[in-house]
Design a protein around this motif. Structure first.
Motif, PDB file in Angstrom:
ATOM      1  N   ILE A 191       0.846  -1.205   0.000  1.00  9.54           N
ATOM      2  CA  ILE A 191       0.000   0.000   0.000  1.00  9.54           C
ATOM      3  C   ILE A 191       0.878   1.251   0.000  1.00  9.54           C
ATOM      4  N   ARG A 192       1.936   1.244   0.811  1.00 11.21           N
ATOM      5  CA  ARG A 192       2.846   2.387   0.844  1.00 11.21           C
ATOM      6  C   ARG A 192       3.447   2.659  -0.524  1.00 11.21           C
ATOM      7  N   GLN A 193       3.880   1.605  -1.187  1.00  8.72           N
ATOM      8  CA  GLN A 193       4.507   1.758  -2.495  1.00  8.72           C
ATOM      9  C   GLN A 193       3.519   2.301  -3.535  1.00  8.72           C
ATOM     10  N   VAL A 194       2.324   1.728  -3.585  1.00 11.56           N
ATOM     11  CA  VAL A 194       1.331   2.165  -4.575  1.00 11.56           C
ATOM     12  C   VAL A 194       0.889   3.595  -4.280  1.00 11.56           C
ATOM     13  N   SER A 195       0.643   3.909  -3.006  1.00 14.14           N
ATOM     14  CA  SER A 195       0.195   5.262  -2.676  1.00 14.14           C
ATOM     15  C   SER A 195       1.303   6.284  -2.925  1.00 14.14           C
ATOM     16  N   ALA A 196       2.563   5.911  -2.705  1.00 11.09           N
ATOM     17  CA  ALA A 196       3.674   6.823  -2.994  1.00 11.09           C
ATOM     18  C   ALA A 196       3.762   7.123  -4.489  1.00 11.09           C
ATOM     19  N   GLU A 197       3.459   6.128  -5.318  1.00  9.28           N
ATOM     20  CA  GLU A 197       3.450   6.356  -6.770  1.00  9.28           C
ATOM     21  C   GLU A 197       2.327   7.307  -7.173  1.00  9.28           C
ATOM     22  N   ARG A 229      -2.307  15.352   4.674  1.00  5.32           N
ATOM     23  CA  ARG A 229      -3.771  15.344   4.762  1.00  5.32           C
ATOM     24  C   ARG A 229      -4.376  16.319   3.736  1.00  5.32           C
ATOM     25  N   TYR A 230      -3.763  17.487   3.620  1.00 10.93           N
ATOM     26  CA  TYR A 230      -4.262  18.472   2.655  1.00 10.93           C
ATOM     27  C   TYR A 230      -4.143  17.931   1.225  1.00 10.93           C
ATOM     28  N   GLN A 231      -3.013  17.309   0.898  1.00 12.88           N
ATOM     29  CA  GLN A 231      -2.848  16.758  -0.448  1.00 12.88           C
ATOM     30  C   GLN A 231      -3.791  15.582  -0.689  1.00 12.88           C
ATOM     31  N   GLU A 232      -4.063  14.790   0.344  1.00  9.72           N
ATOM     32  CA  GLU A 232      -4.982  13.657   0.215  1.00  9.72           C
ATOM     33  C   GLU A 232      -6.410  14.125  -0.028  1.00  9.72           C
ATOM     34  N   PHE A 233      -6.875  15.048   0.801  1.00 12.59           N
ATOM     35  CA  PHE A 233      -8.285  15.438   0.759  1.00 12.59           C
ATOM     36  C   PHE A 233      -8.548  16.755   0.049  1.00 12.59           C
ATOM     37  N   GLY A 234      -7.506  17.488  -0.340  1.00  8.73           N
ATOM     38  CA  GLY A 234      -7.683  18.733  -1.072  1.00  8.73           C
ATOM     39  C   GLY A 234      -8.470  19.763  -0.286  1.00  8.73           C
ATOM     40  N   VAL A 235      -9.292  20.518  -0.991  1.00  7.38           N
ATOM     41  CA  VAL A 235     -10.042  21.573  -0.327  1.00  7.38           C
ATOM     42  C   VAL A 235     -11.163  21.035   0.543  1.00  7.38           C
ATOM     43  N   PHE A 236     -11.476  19.747   0.457  1.00  4.02           N
ATOM     44  CA  PHE A 236     -12.402  19.145   1.418  1.00  4.02           C
ATOM     45  C   PHE A 236     -11.820  19.318   2.816  1.00  4.02           C
ATOM     46  N   TYR A 237     -10.516  19.146   2.938  1.00  2.00           N
ATOM     47  CA  TYR A 237      -9.836  19.262   4.220  1.00  2.00           C
ATOM     48  C   TYR A 237      -9.909  20.695   4.739  1.00  2.00           C
ATOM     49  N   ARG A 238      -9.714  21.663   3.865  1.00  2.00           N
ATOM     50  CA  ARG A 238      -9.703  23.067   4.294  1.00  2.00           C
ATOM     51  C   ARG A 238     -11.093  23.605   4.554  1.00  2.00           C
ATOM     52  N   HIS A 239     -12.069  23.180   3.774  1.00  2.98           N
ATOM     53  CA  HIS A 239     -13.381  23.814   3.837  1.00  2.98           C
ATOM     54  C   HIS A 239     -14.501  22.855   4.221  1.00  2.98           C
ATOM     55  N   GLY A 240     -14.189  21.743   4.808  1.00  3.97           N
ATOM     56  CA  GLY A 240     -15.243  20.828   5.220  1.00  3.97           C
ATOM     57  C   GLY A 240     -15.862  20.120   4.041  1.00  3.97           C
ATOM     58  N   ARG A 241     -17.161  20.224   3.893  1.00  3.76           N
ATOM     59  CA  ARG A 241     -17.874  19.471   2.866  1.00  3.76           C
ATOM     60  C   ARG A 241     -17.836  20.125   1.498  1.00  3.76           C
ATOM     61  N   GLY A 297     -15.980  22.054  -1.764  1.00  3.08           N
ATOM     62  CA  GLY A 297     -14.703  22.078  -2.442  1.00  3.08           C
ATOM     63  C   GLY A 297     -14.524  20.882  -3.334  1.00  3.08           C
ATOM     64  N   ALA A 298     -13.327  20.709  -3.792  1.00  2.23           N
ATOM     65  CA  ALA A 298     -13.016  19.636  -4.731  1.00  2.23           C
ATOM     66  C   ALA A 298     -11.580  19.194  -4.506  1.00  2.23           C
ATOM     67  N   PRO A 299     -11.218  18.033  -5.065  1.00  7.29           N
ATOM     68  CA  PRO A 299      -9.816  17.614  -4.960  1.00  7.29           C
ATOM     69  C   PRO A 299      -8.897  18.640  -5.608  1.00  7.29           C
ATOM     70  N   LEU A 300      -7.669  18.665  -5.164  1.00 11.23           N
ATOM     71  CA  LEU A 300      -6.672  19.541  -5.777  1.00 11.23           C
ATOM     72  C   LEU A 300      -6.332  19.028  -7.169  1.00 11.23           C
ATOM     73  N   ARG A 301      -5.852  19.916  -8.006  1.00 11.42           N
ATOM     74  CA  ARG A 301      -5.391  19.492  -9.337  1.00 11.42           C
ATOM     75  C   ARG A 301      -3.876  19.357  -9.294  1.00 11.42           C
ATOM     76  N   HIS A 302      -3.401  18.268  -9.847  1.00 12.32           N
ATOM     77  CA  HIS A 302      -1.966  17.996  -9.828  1.00 12.32           C
ATOM     78  C   HIS A 302      -1.479  17.657 -11.231  1.00 12.32           C
ATOM     79  N   ASP A 303      -0.282  18.141 -11.569  1.00 14.24           N
ATOM     80  CA  ASP A 303       0.337  17.752 -12.837  1.00 14.24           C
ATOM     81  C   ASP A 303       0.947  16.354 -12.738  1.00 14.24           C
ATOM     82  N   ASN A 304       1.374  15.984 -11.559  1.00 13.06           N
ATOM     83  CA  ASN A 304       2.021  14.692 -11.347  1.00 13.06           C
ATOM     84  C   ASN A 304       1.521  14.125 -10.021  1.00 13.06           C
ATOM     85  N   GLY A 305       0.602  13.199 -10.081  1.00 13.51           N
ATOM     86  CA  GLY A 305       0.021  12.623  -8.879  1.00 13.51           C
ATOM     87  C   GLY A 305      -1.441  12.996  -8.756  1.00 13.51           C
TER      88      GLY A 305
END
Length: 120
Positions: A31-37, A70-82, A84-92
């Protein structure tokens, strides 16, 4: 006529417990390896920060430390509760750990089964 036997299952129990621990750690490493990728990468420090741990009560945890993970995992859901949306990433991606836990559950069961087969 009657047959009675006495069986000592302590060796089997000890072997099963050792195989369980070994299998859990191997599954956690998977799980660590796959999630790190899947983790967002700029410098790679988030992907490299994961740790697999056995707790004192025999549970396994895969930990990406700190509020940044936690912020990268949950994006703006983490910052603003319910809202928002996931963050946009170029890699990941957001939900890198949640995704790995959902998509790799069958592989983790296979890893556990293999550990039991090897050690028993």
């Amino acid at each position: 006529m009657k047959f009675e036997g006495s069986f000592d299952f302590s060796k089997l129990e000890k072997g099963a417990n050792q195989a369980r621990t070994k299998g859990l750690i191997q599954a956690g490493e998977h799980i660590r390896q796959v999630s790190a990728e899947l983790a967002p990468k700029e410098l790679g420090s988030l992907a490299g920060s994961a740790d697999v741990r056995m707790t004192s009560d025999g549970h396994l945890t895969v930990v990406f430390p700190g509020p940044y993970a936690r912020y990268q995992e949950f994006g703006v859901f983490y910052r603003h509760g319910r809202f928002g949306a996931p963050l946009r990433h170029d890699n990941g991606q957001s939900f890198f750990l949640t995704t790995a836990m959902n998509t790799e559950k069958d592989r983790c069961i296979d890893i556990m089964a293999d550990a039991l087969k090897e050690d028993l």
